[in-house]
Each structure stands twice: as C-alpha cells, then as structure tokens.
Design a protein around this motif. Structure first.
Motif, PDB file in Angstrom:
ATOM      1  N   GLY A  40       0.794  -1.217   0.000  1.00  0.00           N
ATOM      2  CA  GLY A  40       0.000   0.000   0.000  1.00  0.00           C
ATOM      3  C   GLY A  40       0.827   1.269   0.000  1.00  0.00           C
ATOM      4  N   ILE A  41       2.089   1.178   0.433  1.00  0.00           N
ATOM      5  CA  ILE A  41       2.988   2.334   0.435  1.00  0.00           C
ATOM      6  C   ILE A  41       4.239   1.976  -0.357  1.00  0.00           C
ATOM      7  CG2 ILE A  41       4.455   3.848   1.819  1.00  0.00           C
ATOM      8  CD1 ILE A  41       1.558   4.494   2.138  1.00  0.00           C
ATOM      9  N   ARG A  42       4.558   2.824  -1.317  1.00  0.00           N
ATOM     10  CA  ARG A  42       5.774   2.611  -2.108  1.00  0.00           C
ATOM     11  C   ARG A  42       6.818   3.639  -1.658  1.00  0.00           C
ATOM     12  NH1 ARG A  42       4.120   2.682  -8.275  1.00  0.00           N
ATOM     13  NH2 ARG A  42       2.901   4.494  -7.609  1.00  0.00           N
ATOM     14  N   ASP A  49       0.315   7.086  -2.941  1.00  0.00           N
ATOM     15  CA  ASP A  49       0.893   5.941  -2.228  1.00  0.00           C
ATOM     16  C   ASP A  49       2.422   5.964  -2.207  1.00  0.00           C
ATOM     17  OD1 ASP A  49       1.238   5.484  -4.934  1.00  0.00           O
ATOM     18  OD2 ASP A  49       0.945   3.313  -4.769  1.00  0.00           O
ATOM     19  N   ILE A  50       3.033   7.025  -2.726  1.00  0.00           N
ATOM     20  CA  ILE A  50       4.494   7.117  -2.792  1.00  0.00           C
ATOM     21  C   ILE A  50       5.023   7.999  -1.664  1.00  0.00           C
ATOM     22  CG2 ILE A  50       6.467   7.872  -4.172  1.00  0.00           C
ATOM     23  CD1 ILE A  50       4.885   7.245  -6.669  1.00  0.00           C
ATOM     24  N   ARG A  51       6.071   7.524  -1.008  1.00  0.00           N
ATOM     25  CA  ARG A  51       6.751   8.294   0.023  1.00  0.00           C
ATOM     26  C   ARG A  51       8.246   8.343  -0.297  1.00  0.00           C
ATOM     27  NH1 ARG A  51       2.251   8.979   0.563  1.00  0.00           N
ATOM     28  NH2 ARG A  51       0.916   8.898   2.420  1.00  0.00           N
ATOM     29  N   PHE A  52       8.835   9.511  -0.108  1.00  0.00           N
ATOM     30  CA  PHE A  52      10.270   9.691  -0.339  1.00  0.00           C
ATOM     31  C   PHE A  52      10.974   9.878   1.005  1.00  0.00           C
ATOM     32  CE2 PHE A  52       8.120  11.272  -4.150  1.00  0.00           C
ATOM     33  CZ  PHE A  52       8.753  10.521  -5.133  1.00  0.00           C
ATOM     34  N   VAL A  53      12.125   9.227   1.143  1.00  0.00           N
ATOM     35  CA  VAL A  53      12.880   9.283   2.396  1.00  0.00           C
ATOM     36  C   VAL A  53      14.309   9.736   2.106  1.00  0.00           C
ATOM     37  CG1 VAL A  53      13.764   7.974   4.364  1.00  0.00           C
ATOM     38  CG2 VAL A  53      11.502   7.447   3.431  1.00  0.00           C
ATOM     39  N   ILE A  54      14.799  10.645   2.934  1.00  0.00           N
ATOM     40  CA  ILE A  54      16.188  11.102   2.858  1.00  0.00           C
ATOM     41  C   ILE A  54      16.801  10.954   4.244  1.00  0.00           C
ATOM     42  CG2 ILE A  54      17.720  13.084   2.524  1.00  0.00           C
ATOM     43  CD1 ILE A  54      15.698  14.163   0.488  1.00  0.00           C
ATOM     44  N   SER A  59      12.277  -0.062   1.626  1.00  0.00           N
ATOM     45  CA  SER A  59      12.331   0.786   0.430  1.00  0.00           C
ATOM     46  C   SER A  59      12.175  -0.034  -0.844  1.00  0.00           C
ATOM     47  CB  SER A  59      13.656   1.557   0.394  1.00  0.00           C
ATOM     48  OG  SER A  59      13.767   2.424   1.511  1.00  0.00           O
ATOM     49  N   HIS A  60      11.354   0.482  -1.751  1.00  0.00           N
ATOM     50  CA  HIS A  60      11.135  -0.194  -3.030  1.00  0.00           C
ATOM     51  C   HIS A  60      12.229   0.133  -4.043  1.00  0.00           C
ATOM     52  CE1 HIS A  60       7.194  -0.595  -1.184  1.00  0.00           C
ATOM     53  NE2 HIS A  60       6.874  -1.480  -2.107  1.00  0.00           N
ATOM     54  N   ALA A  61      12.956   1.229  -3.803  1.00  0.00           N
ATOM     55  CA  ALA A  61      14.027   1.618  -4.723  1.00  0.00           C
ATOM     56  C   ALA A  61      14.978   2.585  -4.028  1.00  0.00           C
ATOM     57  CB  ALA A  61      13.451   2.257  -5.983  1.00  0.00           C
ATOM     58  N   LEU A  62      16.196   2.642  -4.557  1.00  0.00           N
ATOM     59  CA  LEU A  62      17.232   3.540  -4.050  1.00  0.00           C
ATOM     60  C   LEU A  62      17.726   4.412  -5.195  1.00  0.00           C
ATOM     61  CD1 LEU A  62      19.539   4.447  -2.042  1.00  0.00           C
ATOM     62  CD2 LEU A  62      20.855   2.503  -2.933  1.00  0.00           C
ATOM     63  N   SER A 119       9.784   6.314 -12.287  1.00  0.00           N
ATOM     64  CA  SER A 119      11.066   5.731 -12.711  1.00  0.00           C
ATOM     65  C   SER A 119      11.574   4.708 -11.704  1.00  0.00           C
ATOM     66  CB  SER A 119      12.120   6.833 -12.876  1.00  0.00           C
ATOM     67  OG  SER A 119      11.736   7.785 -13.843  1.00  0.00           O
ATOM     68  N   PHE A 120      11.067   4.789 -10.471  1.00  0.00           N
ATOM     69  CA  PHE A 120      11.552   3.921  -9.404  1.00  0.00           C
ATOM     70  C   PHE A 120      10.793   2.599  -9.305  1.00  0.00           C
ATOM     71  CE2 PHE A 120      12.203   8.363  -8.039  1.00  0.00           C
ATOM     72  CZ  PHE A 120      13.580   8.359  -7.933  1.00  0.00           C
ATOM     73  N   PHE A 121       9.803   2.408 -10.152  1.00  0.00           N
ATOM     74  CA  PHE A 121       8.943   1.237  -9.981  1.00  0.00           C
ATOM     75  C   PHE A 121       8.815   0.439 -11.268  1.00  0.00           C
ATOM     76  CE2 PHE A 121       7.448   4.664  -7.167  1.00  0.00           C
ATOM     77  CZ  PHE A 121       7.810   4.094  -5.955  1.00  0.00           C
TER      78      PHE A 121
END
Length: 388
Positions: free
Chosen positions: A212-214, A246-251, A298-301, A359-361
């Motif tokens: 549910g969260i990418r 549904d997309i979250r970005f983390v730094i 994380s689904h992508a880096l 681009s991350f999925f």
C-alpha cells in the motif's frame, strides 16, 4: 580471550563507515575489542562504542585524509607519512607484549607506506613483527598524484608483502583486487573480504516492504556534494508534484560540515518536508538495525553520485542494496552501476531530465546470486574470527 586492536585514525565523528565499523565489531563476541581513534573523536562516538562494551582510546593526531586535500604537496605528504608512521610505531610498541592482532581498515597507499615503515623499524630492532589485518578500500586508479599514484600504491603493497604471514591484506571489492593484481603483474589477491554490513540477526529482524505504500530512498549517508546531496531539492521538484498518493520519499543523512552549499540544501529540504507529507527527513547516524529496516522497507534507491569522483571509488550503498535486494536507479554510470551488475542488483540508469516518480517502480526482475555476491556478503564477524 583473544584480543583485536582496531587502528582507526580516521574515526572522529558518529557518521560514515568509520563509525559504522563500531556496529560491526559489536557482533564479534569471541574477541576482546578495543579501538584507537583520532584525538578529536566526539564524545558521542565514545559513548556509542561504550554501549557495546568496546573500549575506545583517542590517540592519533594525524589527519587520516589530509593527504587528499587539494593543497597538499610533496612536503605535506612527507610530513603526514612521517607523523603517521611514528604513531603506528608507538602504538604497536605499546602492545608488544600482548598476543593480539591489529585491524587496519580503509587503507590507501600513504597509510600502507606508514605501516610498512613502522613494521620495518620493529623488525630492525629484532622484535617480533606484530600480526596485522589490512583492508584495502581505495582503488589505485581513483586518483592521480603527480602521475605516480599507481606506482606508489604498488610499491606500498610490495613493502607490506615482504613481512610474509605477519601481514594479511584483503581488497574491499572486485575492482580494487583487479587493479592491484594488474599493478603487481600477478593474481596474488584472488579474494575480497566480506563487506561491513549489518550482521544476520539484524537482517532477520528488519521490516519488509509494506503493502500500500511505495517508499523510495532518495539519499542515505553523509551529506556530500559528490554524492548528490545538493541536488536533492531539484530532484524533489521533479518527482514530488506529480507523484501518486501511495508514494513516500525518504532522505537519511548526517551533516557535520559547515559548507554553505550543503547547509542551503539542508534548509531547502527542511522547507519541502514541512510542506509535504510525502517527504520524510531522517537526520543523524543510523545504527545497523535501523539501516536494515530502512533498506528493507524501500522499493528503490536513488544514486546520484558524481561519475568523475566515483568512477573508481566504492560505496557501501550498493552493497546494502544488494543485501536487501533493493533496486537501484542511478543518474550516471560509475563504479556503483558496474558493482550493481556484478552483484546481480536490478539497476537502471536514467537521465535526470527523464526522471519521474514512476522511474523507481519498474517490473521486478529475477535476482541472480553470483559467486562474488556470496563472497562479499559473507558474515564479517565470522570471517574476522577466522583470521585468528
């Protein structure tokens, strides 16, 4: 109990791989471990080591990375080399009566030269040469020193080899081993040491990716311009506005620098995070357990390292992505993309102009576990104990 003395003149702040080594050493239960750091080591580093029962002694005055300074010259190199060699001699002599092994990590040519001088002096005094483990992180192709860096690196390795079984040297990755073998004209370095990653129990306890969260990990580690930290506000400007709910970005980052560009980027990121609940900033050093959870979730880096700086320079980000099977999106080609392919990590190179939140999925690809992957991802603490 056997004793391991970790010699780390580069350890000063609770950030980067020097601090991360403390977490790795905590897993080594069969050995008594103590660390000798730089004299300017922060109190939080000492407390962090103490929380694991590891003794930490502020010791070195030499600036471990001083030789990389742009204004360094031959006189400066000579001064650094002499000071570091003297400190190595004094430390090795201090523990001469102990049956201990010494671990020197993150070594480059100048550190090898200094250590070889120290060992040679000990040998000349008819003392037993101490047993040392040396981890070679730097690739001799990564920089030029008056056009002679490769020769200096090769000479330093040859000097260390003459001490025979007292010295055990291990490259940190495939390309370092390949480059040194090429310089020496032999295949003496056939294996690499396991990379310094979270130990198995932490991996098992790490959270998996939530349905549910990418989540996309846009940055992780020390804030550096060469790692793309200053470009993060621009990247967020491209991927945030049209991203799905549904997309979250983390730094995640640590910033010990007073560099105006880094501070400006940090302020902009704080402003963006304040306005958008799709961006999460995690400031400060992360333990292995928390780092494992971050990658597993994380689904992508995203990797936006400077291709000139990292053409032959390694980064633990790729190894973490490989460990937790996190796909990589890179904005350029460098050592990181080559290493990702060697480890069987899904890695796409995307131009910044073409980057979007989607681009991350990409569609999941079958993971190929290579022999190199198995060698690099072996348990570091088990490997270290086997060196005794």
């Amino acid at each position: 109990m056997k004793e391991l003395i970790v010699v780390d003149a580069g350890l000063a702040t609770l950030s980067g791989h020097h601090a991360a080594v403390i977490d790795k050493l905590a897993a080594v239960r069969q050995l008594k471990v103590c660390i000798y750091s730089h004299v300017s080591v922060n109190s939080d580093v000492i407390e962090h080591a103490d929380s694991y029962g590891i003794e930490l002694h502020p010791y070195f005055e030499t600036e471990f990375y001083g030789y990389l300074s742009s204004n360094e010259n031959r006189v400066g190199f000579s001064k650094t080399l002499k000071l570091l060699a003297t400190e190595y001699i004094n430390l090795l002599t201090l523990h001469r009566e102990k049956e201990a092994r010494y671990l020197f990590h993150t070594m480059d040519w100048i550190h090898l030269w200094a250590l070889s001088l120290a060992l040679e002096l000990i040998q000349r005094k008819k003392h037993q040469v101490p047993s040392v483990i040396v981890l070679l992180m730097f690739n001799p192709l990564s920089k030029a020193l008056y056009g002679a860096s490769r020769t200096l690196y090769a000479s330093a390795v040859k000097l260390m080899l003459k001490f025979g079984k007292s010295v055990s040297m291990w490259p940190s990755d495939f390309e370092v081993a390949q480059a040194i073998n090429l310089l020496l004209g032999s295949n003496i370095f056939a294996q690499v040491h396991p990379c310094l990653l979270p130990f198995e129990q932490q991996v098992c306890n790490a959270e998996s990716r939530k349905r549910g969260i990418r989540q996309v990990l846009l940055y992780c580690g020390d804030a550096k311009g060469s790692k793309g930290f200053t470009e993060l506000p621009e990247i967020l400007g491209k991927v945030l506005p049209n991203s799905n709910d549904d997309i979250r970005f983390v730094i995640q980052y640590t910033n010990e620098s007073l560099d105006p560009k880094l501070l400006k980027a940090e302020a902009l990121l704080e402003h963006i995070a304040y306005k958008s609940d799709k961006l999460k900033l995690i400031k400060g050093y992360m333990s292995d357990a928390r780092l494992a959870k971050l990658y597993k979730a994380s689904h992508a880096l995203l990797v936006n390292y400077c291709p000139l700086v990292y053409q032959y320079k390694s980064s633990g980000m790729v190894w973490l992505a490989a460990k937790y099977n996190t796909p990589i999106v890179s904005l350029s080609e460098s050592w990181l993309t080559r290493e990702a392919h060697r480890l069987g990590v899904a890695c796409d190179v995307v131009a910044l102009d073409s980057l979007t939140s989607e681009s991350f999925f990409e569609e999941p690809r079958e993971r190929k576990v290579t022999t190199y992957y198995q060698e690099l991802m072996a348990s570091f603490d088990s490997w270290l104990c086997n060196q005794f």
